[in-house]
Write a protein that holds these residues in place. Structure first.
Motif, PDB file in Angstrom:
ATOM      1  N   PHE A  18     -92.484  11.442  -0.223  1.00 47.80           N
ATOM      2  CA  PHE A  18     -92.591  11.664  -1.445  1.00 47.80           C
ATOM      3  C   PHE A  18     -93.355  13.465  -1.854  1.00 47.80           C
ATOM      4  CE2 PHE A  18     -94.778   7.844   0.378  1.00 47.80           C
ATOM      5  CZ  PHE A  18     -94.642   6.597  -0.165  1.00 47.80           C
ATOM      6  N   PRO A  19     -92.016  13.543  -2.141  1.00 50.12           N
ATOM      7  CA  PRO A  19     -92.653  15.272  -2.927  1.00 50.12           C
ATOM      8  C   PRO A  19     -93.221  15.836  -3.226  1.00 50.12           C
ATOM      9  CG  PRO A  19     -90.319  14.263  -3.688  1.00 50.12           C
ATOM     10  CD  PRO A  19     -91.111  12.731  -2.714  1.00 50.12           C
ATOM     11  N   PRO A  20     -94.022  16.718  -2.613  1.00 50.09           N
ATOM     12  CA  PRO A  20     -95.467  17.487  -3.272  1.00 50.09           C
ATOM     13  C   PRO A  20     -95.717  17.375  -4.758  1.00 50.09           C
ATOM     14  CG  PRO A  20     -94.134  19.347  -2.377  1.00 50.09           C
ATOM     15  CD  PRO A  20     -93.249  17.330  -1.715  1.00 50.09           C
ATOM     16  N   ARG A  21     -96.337  18.039  -5.207  1.00 44.29           N
ATOM     17  CA  ARG A  21     -96.486  17.586  -7.184  1.00 44.29           C
ATOM     18  C   ARG A  21     -95.276  19.302  -7.412  1.00 44.29           C
ATOM     19  NH1 ARG A  21    -101.992  17.244 -10.321  1.00 44.29           N
ATOM     20  NH2 ARG A  21    -100.328  18.134 -12.453  1.00 44.29           N
ATOM     21  N   ASN A  22     -94.736  19.174  -8.389  1.00 45.24           N
ATOM     22  CA  ASN A  22     -94.311  20.830  -9.038  1.00 45.24           C
ATOM     23  C   ASN A  22     -93.030  20.509  -8.234  1.00 45.24           C
ATOM     24  OD1 ASN A  22     -96.055  20.072 -10.891  1.00 45.24           O
ATOM     25  ND2 ASN A  22     -97.349  22.119 -10.022  1.00 45.24           N
ATOM     26  N   TYR A  23     -92.618  19.802  -7.756  1.00 46.63           N
ATOM     27  CA  TYR A  23     -91.413  19.969  -6.077  1.00 46.63           C
ATOM     28  C   TYR A  23     -90.340  19.855  -7.257  1.00 46.63           C
ATOM     29  CZ  TYR A  23     -87.880  19.275  -2.928  1.00 46.63           C
ATOM     30  OH  TYR A  23     -86.752  19.696  -2.264  1.00 46.63           O
ATOM     31  N   VAL A  24     -89.846  21.286  -6.763  1.00 46.77           N
ATOM     32  CA  VAL A  24     -88.226  21.771  -7.604  1.00 46.77           C
ATOM     33  C   VAL A  24     -86.909  21.864  -6.857  1.00 46.77           C
ATOM     34  CG1 VAL A  24     -86.560  22.709  -9.304  1.00 46.77           C
ATOM     35  CG2 VAL A  24     -88.950  23.095  -9.483  1.00 46.77           C
ATOM     36  N   HIS A  25     -85.871  20.607  -6.701  1.00 48.02           N
ATOM     37  CA  HIS A  25     -84.911  20.777  -5.651  1.00 48.02           C
ATOM     38  C   HIS A  25     -83.806  21.634  -5.994  1.00 48.02           C
ATOM     39  CE1 HIS A  25     -82.310  18.717  -2.834  1.00 48.02           C
ATOM     40  NE2 HIS A  25     -81.206  18.950  -4.017  1.00 48.02           N
ATOM     41  N   TRP A  26     -83.599  22.506  -5.616  1.00 49.11           N
ATOM     42  CA  TRP A  26     -82.572  23.325  -5.631  1.00 49.11           C
ATOM     43  C   TRP A  26     -81.268  23.122  -5.365  1.00 49.11           C
ATOM     44  CZ3 TRP A  26     -80.976  27.385  -1.692  1.00 49.11           C
ATOM     45  CH2 TRP A  26     -79.811  28.306  -2.668  1.00 49.11           C
ATOM     46  N   THR A  27     -80.664  23.068  -6.251  1.00 50.09           N
ATOM     47  CA  THR A  27     -78.527  23.086  -4.770  1.00 50.09           C
ATOM     48  C   THR A  27     -78.227  23.925  -5.500  1.00 50.09           C
ATOM     49  OG1 THR A  27     -77.940  21.138  -6.173  1.00 50.09           O
ATOM     50  CG2 THR A  27     -79.026  20.484  -4.490  1.00 50.09           C
ATOM     51  N   GLN A  28     -77.095  23.968  -4.493  1.00 48.31           N
ATOM     52  CA  GLN A  28     -75.442  25.411  -5.475  1.00 48.31           C
ATOM     53  C   GLN A  28     -73.966  24.988  -5.058  1.00 48.31           C
ATOM     54  OE1 GLN A  28     -75.828  28.856  -3.068  1.00 48.31           O
ATOM     55  NE2 GLN A  28     -76.555  28.336  -1.754  1.00 48.31           N
ATOM     56  N   THR A  29     -73.408  25.058  -6.788  1.00 48.12           N
ATOM     57  CA  THR A  29     -72.161  24.903  -6.199  1.00 48.12           C
ATOM     58  C   THR A  29     -71.353  26.237  -6.112  1.00 48.12           C
ATOM     59  OG1 THR A  29     -71.751  24.888  -8.310  1.00 48.12           O
ATOM     60  CG2 THR A  29     -72.431  22.911  -7.711  1.00 48.12           C
ATOM     61  N   PRO A  30     -70.238  26.366  -5.788  1.00 48.31           N
ATOM     62  CA  PRO A  30     -69.075  27.512  -6.657  1.00 48.31           C
ATOM     63  C   PRO A  30     -69.512  28.761  -7.465  1.00 48.31           C
ATOM     64  CG  PRO A  30     -67.757  26.084  -5.605  1.00 48.31           C
ATOM     65  CD  PRO A  30     -69.346  25.532  -5.864  1.00 48.31           C
ATOM     66  N   GLU A  31     -69.675  27.525  -8.810  1.00 45.42           N
ATOM     67  CA  GLU A  31     -69.933  27.794 -10.078  1.00 45.42           C
ATOM     68  C   GLU A  31     -71.337  28.307 -10.037  1.00 45.42           C
ATOM     69  OE1 GLU A  31     -68.325  24.947  -9.363  1.00 45.42           O
ATOM     70  OE2 GLU A  31     -66.764  25.923  -9.053  1.00 45.42           O
ATOM     71  N   SER A  32     -72.672  27.404  -9.728  1.00 50.33           N
ATOM     72  CA  SER A  32     -73.195  27.829 -10.808  1.00 50.33           C
ATOM     73  C   SER A  32     -74.877  27.207  -9.034  1.00 50.33           C
ATOM     74  CB  SER A  32     -73.996  26.974 -11.676  1.00 50.33           C
ATOM     75  OG  SER A  32     -74.042  25.667 -11.363  1.00 50.33           O
ATOM     76  N   HIS A  33     -76.328  27.827  -9.111  1.00 48.17           N
ATOM     77  CA  HIS A  33     -76.962  27.242  -9.149  1.00 48.17           C
ATOM     78  C   HIS A  33     -77.850  26.081  -9.639  1.00 48.17           C
ATOM     79  CE1 HIS A  33     -77.389  30.897  -6.136  1.00 48.17           C
ATOM     80  NE2 HIS A  33     -76.820  31.527  -7.039  1.00 48.17           N
ATOM     81  N   LEU A  34     -78.347  25.111  -9.472  1.00 48.20           N
ATOM     82  CA  LEU A  34     -79.017  23.545 -10.248  1.00 48.20           C
ATOM     83  C   LEU A  34     -80.045  23.391  -9.622  1.00 48.20           C
ATOM     84  CD1 LEU A  34     -76.040  21.616 -10.136  1.00 48.20           C
ATOM     85  CD2 LEU A  34     -76.920  22.562 -11.941  1.00 48.20           C
ATOM     86  N   TYR A  35     -81.516  24.211 -11.170  1.00 51.37           N
ATOM     87  CA  TYR A  35     -82.609  23.522 -10.692  1.00 51.37           C
ATOM     88  C   TYR A  35     -82.805  22.153 -10.834  1.00 51.37           C
ATOM     89  CZ  TYR A  35     -82.316  27.906  -9.060  1.00 51.37           C
ATOM     90  OH  TYR A  35     -82.420  29.642  -8.605  1.00 51.37           O
ATOM     91  N   SER A  36     -83.271  21.364 -10.147  1.00 50.12           N
ATOM     92  CA  SER A  36     -83.694  19.860 -10.415  1.00 50.12           C
ATOM     93  C   SER A  36     -85.655  19.185 -10.236  1.00 50.12           C
ATOM     94  CB  SER A  36     -83.045  19.041 -11.173  1.00 50.12           C
ATOM     95  OG  SER A  36     -82.942  18.620  -9.316  1.00 50.12           O
ATOM     96  N   ALA A  37     -86.063  18.795 -11.236  1.00 48.42           N
ATOM     97  CA  ALA A  37     -87.628  17.981 -11.429  1.00 48.42           C
ATOM     98  C   ALA A  37     -88.125  17.407 -12.014  1.00 48.42           C
ATOM     99  CB  ALA A  37     -88.484  19.506 -11.946  1.00 48.42           C
ATOM    100  N   ASP A  38     -88.589  16.305 -11.366  1.00 44.06           N
ATOM    101  CA  ASP A  38     -89.042  15.190 -12.139  1.00 44.06           C
ATOM    102  C   ASP A  38     -90.261  15.687 -13.619  1.00 44.06           C
ATOM    103  OD1 ASP A  38     -86.832  13.804 -11.200  1.00 44.06           O
ATOM    104  OD2 ASP A  38     -87.682  13.211  -8.998  1.00 44.06           O
ATOM    105  N   ILE A  39     -90.146  15.207 -14.360  1.00 44.86           N
ATOM    106  CA  ILE A  39     -91.142  15.712 -14.975  1.00 44.86           C
ATOM    107  C   ILE A  39     -90.832  14.261 -15.938  1.00 44.86           C
ATOM    108  CG2 ILE A  39     -92.360  17.030 -16.973  1.00 44.86           C
ATOM    109  CD1 ILE A  39     -90.642  19.300 -16.091  1.00 44.86           C
TER     110      ILE A  39
END
Length: 121
Positions: A18-39
């Motif tokens: 169970f991820p904590p509240r306000n959790y944002v997952h960060w990943t990176q690709t060779p082209e960009s950084h991606l931030y994703s959040a369940d809202i």
């Protein structure tokens, strides 16, 4: 300080069931950084994605009484601030921060002419 049960088994939020509240997952690709959040349950118009001082990415919700969301991240070096885009689909916000391969900085212009004189020994 209270420790959640079984926290020692799951050292990071990525592994915790169970991820904590306000959790944002960060990943990176060779082209960009991606931030994703369940809202879930938030309208697209209530989500604000902002850049502060060209160094910080701020993701927050406005006018939501029952569920507030606010996170601030320092942007990695060499990103294209002008190319940041966000998408909100089925309760998931994804922010794409493209990489920039142009090094930002300053350049010192050397003098145009240099007169060097040396004395003979």
């Amino acid at each position: 300080m209270e420790i959640a049960p079984f926290a020692y088994l799951f050292p990071s939020a990525r592994h915790f069931p169970f991820p904590p509240r306000n959790y944002v997952h960060w990943t990176q690709t060779p082209e960009s950084h991606l931030y994703s959040a369940d809202i879930p349950g938030v309208r697209k118009e209530e989500i604000k994605v902002e850049v502060e001082d060209s160094r910080y990415l701020i993701i927050r919700t406005e006018a939501v009484a029952d569920r507030s969301f606010s996170r601030k991240f320092r942007l990695p070096e060499r990103v294209d601030v002008e190319g940041i885009s966000a998408e909100y689909v089925d309760g998931v916000l994804t922010v794409k921060v493209p990489r920039s391969y142009i090094r930002m900085g300053f350049f010192i212009d050397p003098p145009h002419t240099m007169d060097l004189t040396a004395t003979a020994a």
